[in-house]
Design a protein around this motif. Structure first.
Motif, PDB file in Angstrom:
ATOM      1  N   TYR A   1       0.640  -1.181  -0.015  1.00 30.27           N
ATOM      2  CA  TYR A   1       0.063  -0.197  -0.050  1.00 30.27           C
ATOM      3  C   TYR A   1       0.886   1.335  -0.124  1.00 30.27           C
ATOM      4  O   TYR A   1       0.149   2.484  -0.260  1.00 30.27           O
ATOM      5  N   GLY A   2       2.116   1.181   0.230  1.00 27.97           N
ATOM      6  CA  GLY A   2       2.957   2.374   0.317  1.00 27.97           C
ATOM      7  C   GLY A   2       3.206   2.742   1.942  1.00 27.97           C
ATOM      8  O   GLY A   2       2.286   2.149   2.680  1.00 27.97           O
ATOM      9  N   ILE A   3       4.367   3.321   2.271  1.00 29.25           N
ATOM     10  CA  ILE A   3       4.775   3.286   3.775  1.00 29.25           C
ATOM     11  C   ILE A   3       3.716   4.234   4.627  1.00 29.25           C
ATOM     12  O   ILE A   3       3.530   3.910   5.584  1.00 29.25           O
ATOM     13  N   ALA A   4       3.116   5.157   3.844  1.00 33.14           N
ATOM     14  CA  ALA A   4       2.100   6.189   4.585  1.00 33.14           C
ATOM     15  C   ALA A   4       0.790   5.442   4.850  1.00 33.14           C
ATOM     16  O   ALA A   4       0.081   5.983   5.651  1.00 33.14           O
ATOM     17  N   GLU A   5       0.337   4.375   4.362  1.00 35.52           N
ATOM     18  CA  GLU A   5      -0.919   3.825   4.405  1.00 35.52           C
ATOM     19  C   GLU A   5      -1.172   2.886   5.700  1.00 35.52           C
ATOM     20  O   GLU A   5      -0.098   2.028   5.905  1.00 35.52           O
ATOM     21  N   LYS A   6      -2.061   2.740   6.279  1.00 35.95           N
ATOM     22  CA  LYS A   6      -2.615   1.921   7.203  1.00 35.95           C
ATOM     23  C   LYS A   6      -3.580   1.018   6.702  1.00 35.95           C
ATOM     24  O   LYS A   6      -4.608   1.236   6.192  1.00 35.95           O
ATOM     25  N   LEU A   7      -3.504  -0.134   6.883  1.00 37.13           N
ATOM     26  CA  LEU A   7      -4.353  -1.340   6.640  1.00 37.13           C
ATOM     27  C   LEU A   7      -5.832  -1.307   7.180  1.00 37.13           C
ATOM     28  O   LEU A   7      -5.793  -0.825   8.542  1.00 37.13           O
ATOM     29  N   PRO A   8      -6.886  -1.674   6.486  1.00 30.35           N
ATOM     30  CA  PRO A   8      -8.149  -1.384   7.177  1.00 30.35           C
ATOM     31  C   PRO A   8      -8.170  -2.720   8.134  1.00 30.35           C
ATOM     32  O   PRO A   8      -7.381  -3.717   7.952  1.00 30.35           O
ATOM     33  N   LYS A   9      -9.002  -2.398   9.245  1.00 25.39           N
ATOM     34  CA  LYS A   9      -9.028  -3.635  10.211  1.00 25.39           C
ATOM     35  C   LYS A   9     -10.678  -4.071   9.984  1.00 25.39           C
ATOM     36  O   LYS A   9     -11.409  -3.342   9.600  1.00 25.39           O
ATOM     37  N   GLY A  10     -10.607  -5.353  10.293  1.00 23.67           N
ATOM     38  CA  GLY A  10     -11.970  -5.950   9.825  1.00 23.67           C
ATOM     39  C   GLY A  10     -11.782  -7.365   9.631  1.00 23.67           C
ATOM     40  O   GLY A  10     -10.740  -7.802   9.381  1.00 23.67           O
TER      41      GLY A  10
END
Length: 129
Positions: free
Chosen positions: A100-109
Motif C-alpha cells: 500500500y505504500g509506507i504511509a498507508e494503514k491497513l483497514p481493520k476488520g
C-alpha cells in the motif's frame, strides 16, 4: 544535530528488556513493570500514547520526544511480554509498504489480512448442539 540511529535500536531495546524482566524489582524498573503483569504493561502503552497526544496538542515538541521514547519503551516491553519479536512487527510494516505504500494503514476488520508470523490464541472448546 540528530543522527539517524536506525531500527536496530528497537532490537537492542527488546534484548535489554528481556535481560532485565526477571531481575530484582527493587533495582529494576523493567522487572517491576513485568512483575505487575501484562495488563499493567498494556495500560502503560495506552497511558504513554495519551501523553504523546497531550504534548502534541500543546505544541510541546520536546514533550512529544520524551513521551514518544516512553511509549516506544512500553510498546517494546509489551511485545517482549507477549513473545512478539520486533522483526515480526517490522516485517508487517514492510509488507504494508510493499502493498500500500509506507504511509498507508491497513483497514481493520474481517477482510484485513492476518499477520502470518503470529498464531491467534486457540479458541476454547465449545460444545455444539
Amino acid at each position: 544535530m540528530v543522527h539517524y540511529i536506525g531500527i536496530d535500536v528497537l532490537r537492542s531495546l527488546y534484548e535489554a528488556i528481556l535481560e532485565r524482566r526477571d531481575g530484582d524489582v527493587k533495582t529494576s524498573r523493567t522487572a517491576k513493570l513485568f512483575a505487575q503483569g501484562r495488563k499493567r504493561v498494556a495500560s502503560k502503552v495506552g497511558e504513554e500514547a495519551v501523553e504523546v497526544v497531550i504534548e502534541a496538542m500543546r505544541d510541546h515538541e520536546q514533550g512529544v520526544v520524551l513521551e514518544s521514547a516512553d511509549l516506544l519503551y512500553h510498546l517494546v516491553a509489551l511485545w517482549a511480554d507477549m513473545g512478539i519479536k520486533p522483526d515480526v512487527v517490522l516485517a508487517e510494516m514492510r509488507r504494508r509498504e510493499m502493498t500500500y505504500g509506507i504511509a498507508e494503514k491497513l483497514p481493520k476488520g474481517e477482510d484485513s489480512p492476518r499477520v502470518p508470523h503470529i498464531n491467534p490464541a486457540p479458541a476454547k472448546n465449545r460444545k455444539t448442539k
